[in-house]
Design an enzyme around this catalytic site. Sequence first.
Site, short mmCIF file in Angstrom:
data_model
loop_
_atom_site.label_atom_id
_atom_site.label_comp_id
_atom_site.label_asym_id
_atom_site.label_seq_id
_atom_site.Cartn_x
_atom_site.Cartn_y
_atom_site.Cartn_z
N CYS A 116 8.48 4.09 12.92
CA CYS A 116 9.94 4.29 12.93
C CYS A 116 10.28 5.77 12.81
CB CYS A 116 10.59 3.50 11.81
SG CYS A 116 9.90 3.82 10.17
N HIS A 119 11.90 3.15 5.52
CA HIS A 119 12.18 2.95 6.94
C HIS A 119 13.12 4.04 7.42
CE1 HIS A 119 12.74 0.93 10.73
NE2 HIS A 119 14.05 0.93 10.55
#
Length: 1189
Positions: free
Chosen positions: A50, A263
């Site tokens: 990510c 994330h």
Amino acid sequence: MFGDLFEEDCSGVSNNQYGKGKTLKAKPLEPPAPREFTNLSGIRNRGGTCYLNSLLQTLHFTPEFREALFSLGPEELGSLEDKDKPHAKVRVIPLQLQRLFAQLLLLDQGAASTTDLTDSFGWTSNEEMRQHDVQELNRILFSALETSLVGTSGHDLINRLYHGTIVNQIVCKECKNISEKQYSCIFQEDFLDLTVAVKSVSGLEDALWNMYVEEEVFDCDNLYHCGTCDRLVKATKSKLNDLDYVYDLFSVIIHKGGCYGGHYHVYIKDVDHLGNWQFQEPDMNLKALQNEDNIDDPLTVLKAVLLQEENNLIPVDQLGQKLLEKIGTSWSKKYRKQHGPLRKFLKLHSQTFLLSSDESTVSIQKKLSLHVESDLQSNEQQILQMLASESPGLNDNTTCPHWFDINDSKVQPIKEKDIEQQFQGKESAYMLFYRKSQLQRPPEARANPRYKVPCHLLKEMDAANMELQMKRAECDSANNNVELHLHVGPCYHFFNGALHPVSCQAESMWDLTFDKRRTLGDLQQSIFQLLEFWEGDMVLSVAKHVPAGLHIYRTLDGNELTLCEVGIIDGEDIFVWNGVEVGGVQIPTGIDCEPLLLQVLHLEKSSDSRCHGQLVESPHVFPANAEVGTVLTALAITEGIILTHSVWSVGEESWTAIPQEDMQRTFREHGLTDGSSVLVQDSYSDGNSLLPQEGKWITGMNEIDWLEVKNLCQLESEEKQVKISAAVNTVVFDIRIKAIKELKLMEELVEYSCLRPIDRNGKLLCPVPDSSTLKEAELKLGSSLGLCLGKAPTSSQLFLFFALETDIQHGTEMEIIVEETLSVRDCLKIMLEKSGLPGDAWHLRKMDWCCEAGEPLCEEDATLKELMICSGDTLLLIEGKLPPLGFLKLPIWWYRPQGPSGRWESEDQPHGSPAQGVGWRAASTPGVPGHVTAEVSLLYLGDINISEDATLVDLKSQARALLPASEVAVLGPALLRAWTVENKRPGRLLRADRRQLKEYKLGRRAEICLEPLQKEESLGPQDVLLRTQMRIPGQRAYALAMDLVWDTTQGSTAGALLQRVADSYALPVEKIEIAKYFPEKFEWLPISGWNQQITKRKKKKKQNNLQGAPYYLKDGDTIGVKNLLVDDDDFSTIRDDIGKEKQKQLSVGKKHSREALRAQNSDIFFSAGTPIRPRGPEDSLSIHVGSFR
């Protein structure tokens, strides 16, 4: 972190153009989905990428960076097609970055892949699973790009766009002279990014002021020497950026989580207006529901969800997930307590929802959908008006650029007020990107994704889009076609409670492929045309095969409805009839009268209507809604007792009599299903017997209420075995005491004896704790126990069996009781002492369920409890010490597929000693076809200890040192092919010399064999290495084996392989036959070009994938080739006949050995004459795993 990211020698990098490389190698069932309403493409997360995706999207949406990269042509960067050429200078990283940006701009897919880019980085799959810091990635990626672009016109790309210099400015308080030492290394500070501390400040401007603008004062003891005044004076120092420019924020990389993980996603301003910035409107119905408190009504909410689906249809399993996504809470939390399970709720509201026949999909009844839409229309308009008033300019795409939230594959519009909230907390702004406000974009770049994209990339993306379009059309057609099985009424008759074909199934059923988007009326018309002989009315009904036959469940109504709307699924059985009768018999329909096939047990009657002692079992069919008393009518019994069979747990079962008052209840109400057993006893039969056992009739339900205890204490007694009365809640201690008394043994045994279960082969199992009940100890009534000397283990102790690996036979295991907190090392010492084995070069392995040595107990300091060793487990003593953690001990074999067949000296060597200058141990596996070369010969070289972090080329180099110079010519690692050894044969081919050994997941019992090559080879990820052998006509033998590399990217079907083999032998493809050899069975399986499936009306051909069932083609498989011009025999050889005969003899020998062992155990443990239950042969467990490379 990046491995060889900085290296341009990317020998392992994929050089695939779109449509013929990794994008297609997985052969997905469906092509990638097109872009969503934003018209922007995301990037797929490959496990932990990510952070990479967020940075790549930022660079992609930076017009100056993107266009500078596109300006570098193939004449400067080279071409990916030339990267494998020896002297070609191909700059792979910028080329792959160009392709990725072109895909993000032009390729019509919802998310792009970074596989080729990360391959060019030198990353492995492990690297892609780890998350790293995005700022660190930014610096390393920029450095790698600078290195890659040296010598090109883009050599200063990073420096030109992102490099800055901070100038230290000192002002004299006396003369006001300003000193700017920009070119002095003391005063110059270069930067690519600025780091600021945001804690305890009101905003970003204050943070920048504190670190870069606030003045530092020189006074008191820290005066400044002014060159103009030529003396020490007071002065101020400050750091000034370029004051001539104003910068606008255009990208915010967000991090959610803590400092050790989390994330990343990114907010990006669409400078060139490439995306469609409009909030999706389908969710307005649900927003209206939330605003009006209608969310408490599940009926309204589910209708709103279904109205947003295509054809108002959705799988029931996905309906709950859709509900969670739309309203933020699950069905279980919100509605289950009041309304019950979701599926039950849908059934109760059948007037609104339509479930398919197998209850897998749900849709809205057609007559309600228009009404529901009109009810929600007003709410939707109110919400649109409310949002329009809250956010002026919501749909104004012609003003300033808008922002998007790009979260890996997902792209959504976002408002600026939402970005302002991302400043602190666990989901906050982490990295900010700015552009100069003075930078203006040309009008032709606005909303034009093709602007400045190189011509060769434009052509590639256009071709890829056409290919995607074709695949989606094919997939759409395939996904919307359903295979229907038509059962024609005149070809059936009603018999024994269900429908059955009059002749054969093939003559009574037609296969029809139909588009499920067409209507039921269209289907009926097509069937009329198909069945030219049909006369009269036609009714279509959904049927289903049950054990009793074919049963009709529901009739299809509504000719204007599509097959989706009426719940027709692929493979559905459709019964075509007049809706009333078949063959003059009226047909019961529906799930209520579903026919049940029951097994009825009853006493056989003689001619004088008296019951004999023989119990007979016969199948009978009854409607599920019939009264259970009809069983007596079917058997012509006027009065009797019906019992149903119940299984409470493993080994516990009983028969329950149905009371007289429940005889009028239906079979379904009694819980009877297909295959259920029913016992019927005539009231006039002799006695009250119910169940037979050992030829006698038992008069009660619980006659087995005893345990058999045998005297195995090696002490004399009058009795050898006794039966002790017991129940499931009887304590083991009480049974042991009773057994000692009844066997008339010494009272001293009370303190020093235990009970041990005896299995059906006569083996004594783990002692049973005295404090347990029979139920807790999982002992069944009627089983046998042995009274043995010794105490049972306590709750903190383990009873273990152990044996040598070379002596794993029934009855040879030794026994030991140890503390569960004992370490593996100490347990090993105790076992070695008890078995009298010398030395300490041993280790332990746990025996698995098939009586073979499993994985070793590597952690010698771990306790038995920590390794989940339980009482009754068997540990095996294996010679040889285990390598340290992180290392592998690998036996190395030499593989000669074309050398002499097992003619080396078979002089055994100690395992682990090198084979220097002495005879090698040959492991020849018989059965491979041929007369000279086919026999597999493995020569043992020795063992090597190697780190799991080492590469395959390191393993080859280290193993090469074991080769005797007198026997094998000096070979480089590139001329060695490595295989794993499975069943004394080459198993899995190990590719990619630069991969680490741990990536192959070899395991601690792996063995490696090396095969010499004549020249270097480079196998692609989709190449399959096969051994082909041409059959010698008239000799039942084969010529020498040849290596054949089969590229499965061109197709993995039989036709593709036939063509490849024909080309290699220069024969016409129609003049050869091929077959795969299964050496373990000595059998050949011919590979035909087509698997034909013939239906009533048409012939349909389906090509098989040879890497699936039944061939499972993989590297190293032998393919026999037969030239039909000169040979018409089968594929078998004389060696196959000999091998099958040996297998047959071996099977007979094993059977005799098992019978002898069983008889021996019977003499030892069952001298009292109790019969042993015969044990059937075990089926071997096999799992076919495809080749995943």
